[in-house]
Enzyme design. Structure first.
Site, PDB file in Angstrom:
ATOM      1  N   SER A 168      19.860 -42.984  -9.085  1.00 39.02           N
ATOM      2  CA  SER A 168      18.670 -42.570  -9.647  1.00 39.02           C
ATOM      3  C   SER A 168      19.199 -41.611 -10.586  1.00 39.02           C
ATOM      4  CB  SER A 168      17.850 -41.779  -8.659  1.00 39.02           C
ATOM      5  OG  SER A 168      18.683 -40.754  -7.885  1.00 39.02           O
ATOM      6  N   CYS A 213      -2.662  -4.166   6.943  1.00 35.92           N
ATOM      7  CA  CYS A 213      -2.264  -4.554   8.208  1.00 35.92           C
ATOM      8  C   CYS A 213      -2.642  -3.570   9.259  1.00 35.92           C
ATOM      9  CB  CYS A 213      -0.648  -4.916   8.487  1.00 35.92           C
ATOM     10  SG  CYS A 213       0.440  -3.335   7.954  1.00 35.92           S
ATOM     11  N   ARG A 227      21.984 -23.437  -8.702  1.00 32.60           N
ATOM     12  CA  ARG A 227      22.900 -23.358  -9.585  1.00 32.60           C
ATOM     13  C   ARG A 227      22.510 -23.147 -11.065  1.00 32.60           C
ATOM     14  NH1 ARG A 227      23.537 -27.698  -6.466  1.00 32.60           N
ATOM     15  NH2 ARG A 227      23.748 -29.245  -8.287  1.00 32.60           N
ATOM     16  N   THR A 233      11.455 -41.066   2.677  1.00 37.49           N
ATOM     17  CA  THR A 233      10.972 -39.654   3.166  1.00 37.49           C
ATOM     18  C   THR A 233       9.854 -39.182   2.575  1.00 37.49           C
ATOM     19  OG1 THR A 233      13.331 -39.339   3.409  1.00 37.49           O
ATOM     20  CG2 THR A 233      12.017 -37.514   3.434  1.00 37.49           C
ATOM     21  N   LEU A 234       9.612 -39.383   1.235  1.00 37.51           N
ATOM     22  CA  LEU A 234       8.233 -38.975   0.572  1.00 37.51           C
ATOM     23  C   LEU A 234       7.256 -39.874   1.206  1.00 37.51           C
ATOM     24  CD1 LEU A 234       9.537 -38.929  -3.238  1.00 37.51           C
ATOM     25  CD2 LEU A 234       8.906 -37.086  -1.840  1.00 37.51           C
ATOM     26  N   ASP A 292      23.379 -39.862  -3.102  1.00 36.30           N
ATOM     27  CA  ASP A 292      23.447 -38.921  -4.280  1.00 36.30           C
ATOM     28  C   ASP A 292      24.446 -37.796  -3.829  1.00 36.30           C
ATOM     29  OD1 ASP A 292      21.439 -40.417  -5.143  1.00 36.30           O
ATOM     30  OD2 ASP A 292      20.090 -38.967  -5.349  1.00 36.30           O
ATOM     31  N   GLY A 343      14.343 -39.297  -0.516  1.00 29.26           N
ATOM     32  CA  GLY A 343      13.871 -40.430  -1.227  1.00 29.26           C
ATOM     33  C   GLY A 343      12.587 -41.005  -0.995  1.00 29.26           C
ATOM     34  N   GLU A 367       0.839  -1.293  -0.025  1.00 25.59           N
ATOM     35  CA  GLU A 367      -0.020  -0.002   0.053  1.00 25.59           C
ATOM     36  C   GLU A 367       0.817   1.225   0.008  1.00 25.59           C
ATOM     37  OE1 GLU A 367      -0.279  -2.311   1.895  1.00 25.59           O
ATOM     38  OE2 GLU A 367      -2.114  -3.134   2.867  1.00 25.59           O
ATOM     39  N   THR A 371      19.267 -40.687   0.627  1.00 22.53           N
ATOM     40  CA  THR A 371      19.390 -39.773  -0.507  1.00 22.53           C
ATOM     41  C   THR A 371      20.720 -38.696  -0.209  1.00 22.53           C
ATOM     42  OG1 THR A 371      16.973 -39.532  -1.052  1.00 22.53           O
ATOM     43  CG2 THR A 371      18.522 -37.888  -2.260  1.00 22.53           C
TER      44      THR A 371
HETATM   45  C1  AOF Z   1      -0.119  -5.388   4.491  1.00 21.39           C
HETATM   46  N1  AOF Z   1       0.772  -5.382   3.116  1.00 21.39           N
HETATM   47  O1  AOF Z   1       2.210  -5.482   1.663  1.00 21.39           O
HETATM   48  C2  AOF Z   1       2.031  -6.777   3.355  1.00 21.39           C
HETATM   49  C3  AOF Z   1       1.465  -7.314   4.678  1.00 21.39           C
HETATM   50  O2  AOF Z   1       6.778  -7.087   9.970  1.00 21.39           O
HETATM   51  P1  AOF Z   1       6.064  -6.490   8.973  1.00 21.39           P
HETATM   52  O3  AOF Z   1       5.825  -4.972   9.229  1.00 21.39           O
HETATM   53  O4  AOF Z   1       6.617  -6.583   7.376  1.00 21.39           O
HETATM   54  O5  AOF Z   1       4.672  -7.112   8.661  1.00 21.39           O
HETATM   55  C4  AOF Z   1       4.664  -8.343   8.222  1.00 21.39           C
HETATM   56  C5  AOF Z   1       3.036  -9.017   8.420  1.00 21.39           C
HETATM   57  O6  AOF Z   1       2.299  -8.009   7.804  1.00 21.39           O
HETATM   58  C6  AOF Z   1       2.795 -10.139   7.602  1.00 21.39           C
HETATM   59  O7  AOF Z   1       3.082 -11.406   8.475  1.00 21.39           O
HETATM   60  C7  AOF Z   1       1.389 -10.033   6.951  1.00 21.39           C
HETATM   61  O8  AOF Z   1       0.450 -10.195   8.155  1.00 21.39           O
HETATM   62  C8  AOF Z   1       1.333  -8.402   6.849  1.00 21.39           C
HETATM   63  N2  AOF Z   1       1.663  -8.350   5.464  1.00 21.39           N
HETATM   64  N3  AOF Z   1       0.415  -6.424   5.032  1.00 21.39           N
HETATM   65  O9  AOF Z   1      -0.707  -4.441   4.711  1.00 21.39           O
HETATM   66  C9  AOF Z   1       1.775  -5.791   2.609  1.00 21.39           C
HETATM   67  N4  AOF Z   1       3.202  -7.619   2.998  1.00 21.39           N
HETATM   68 ZN    ZN Z   2       0.932  -3.229   5.643  1.00 20.85          ZN
END
Ligand code: AOF
Ligand code: ZN
Length: 343
Positions: free
Chosen positions: A170, A77, A209, A288-289, A202, A285, A52, A198
């Site tokens: 493999s 947020c 890379r 694990t899968l 391997d 391998g 935002e 694995t």
């Molecule tokens: C938003 N806009 O672009 C994103 C959000 O540690 P901070 O401040 O970067 O907060 C991370 C948290 O904020 C993340 O876990 C998620 O809940 C929210 N991400 N929120 O408004 C954003 N990336």
């Molecule tokens: Zn935010």
């Protein structure tokens, strides 16, 4: 243009953060005034500005932001994290309307952003392209809702569905183009995991890379710490976490993490959650899968099938799930399978 159109654009912008924002979500934002896009932004880098704020900063004439509509795929947020709350910024800028795809499952936010905006008199619409938003941020949603990383199983099988020759070899099942895809995947997921056999047989490096991007964290299962120290995974060029049931040790770039024998997989997943590893590609391998498949603890399988046959050898796993896509990789087939009811 409808709300869906602009949200689609926000989702496209969000993808710009792929491989750089984890454990944060992919977020894009579009600002629209009188049917014209006046600003765009996305969350580019973990710890840096949110979508935002980047969108607002991109607007040439800042006065236009007042009365605009903000399209953002994740609820803005409401918490002070690495940056101040986006909801506060949108309120300060006096946007008229906020359109959201998904609510933020992060307990720090979880509806708090929507509430703040509404209390400030801003119209909030939610659920626009909700399904696409969830798909885009599937790792983030699984991480918060199930408190474990998003699990991707990956293997290459022969046309007669074998993973390896009887002696465990493999090499040369899938082609070099398939290997390049795998390196690209490693660059976009937080971690890559292999089992004891694995790692020993391997001796993989588990780094990126054949593509550009950052190396994933390497995870090895070695319950009884029997693997030799001269393996590539222990070269300390990148962090390796070695899960075992014997002891805990922390060194630079190498952690021996002790978990219980009885709840081995559940303990590992919980530990990865606490380390904020949001996604893991399991590269084999067979045992694990199977451990993940039997526990129902996987979200996506990516299976290469080569036209070669081995005749006899180690059987490839079978996964219940829905095939959502098939690609032709220069003669190798790649199937993407989704687990519809992961645990
Ligand atoms: C938003 N806009 O672009 C994103 C959000 O540690 P901070 O401040 O970067 O907060 C991370 C948290 O904020 C993340 O876990 C998620 O809940 C929210 N991400 N929120 O408004 C954003 N990336
Ligand atoms: Zn935010």
């Amino acid at each position: 243009m409808t709300d869906e159109h602009y949200m689609q654009r926000a989702l496209e912008l969000a993808l710009g953060g792929e491989g750089s924002v984890s454990p944060n979500p992919l977020v894009g934002c579009v600002l629209v005034q009188h049917g014209t896009i006046i600003g765009e932004g996305w969350h580019r880098q973990f710890g840096h500005a949110h979508a935002e704020v980047n969108a607002i900063e991109s607007v040439a004439d800042k006065q236009q932001v007042a009365s605009a509509t903000a399209y953002v795929n994740l609820e803005p947020c409401s918490h002070f994290g690495k940056t101040p709350p986006c909801a506060d910024r949108l309120i300060k800028e006096k946007v008229a309307r906020v359109v959201i795809a998904n609510e933020d499952p992060n307990p720090l936010v979880n509806g708090g952003g929507i509430k703040k905006l509404r209390e400030a008199g801003i119209e909030v619409v939610t659920g626009v392209l909700e399904g696409r938003g969830r798909e885009l941020n599937r790792r983030f949603f699984v991480f918060h809702e199930k408190q474990r990383p998003y699990i991707i199983l990956k293997w290459a099988q022969t046309f007669d569905r074998l993973l390896a020759h009887p002696n465990g070899d493999s090499k040369w099942i899938s082609n070099e183009y398939a290997r390049q895809w795998v390196h690209r995947w490693r660059a976009t997921e937080d971690a890559v995991l292999v089992g004891t056999k694995t790692a020993a047989h391997d001796n993989p490096q588990l780094t990126v890379r054949d593509w550009t991007g950052r190396h994933p964290v390497r995870i090895v299962f070695d319950r009884f710490l029997r693997l030799p120290e001269n393996l590539h995974v222990f070269d300390r060029k990148q962090l390796t976490i070695c899960y075992n049931v014997l002891r805990h040790e922390e060194h630079p770039q190498l952690v021996l993490a002790r978990v219980s024998e009885e709840n081995f997989l559940a303990d590992v997943l919980h530990d990865l959650y606490q380390r904020r590893i949001q996604s893991v590609i399991v590269e084999g391998g067979a045992m694990t899968l199977s451990l993940f498949i039997e526990a129902g603890c996987w979200d996506e399988a990516r299976v290469f099938t080569s036209p070669r046959t081995f005749g006899k050898g180690i059987a490839a796993p079978a996964v219940p799930g829905r095939r959502i896509a098939t690609h032709d990789i220069q003669g190798d087939r790649l199937d993407i399978i989704k687990n519809e009811s992961p645990s």
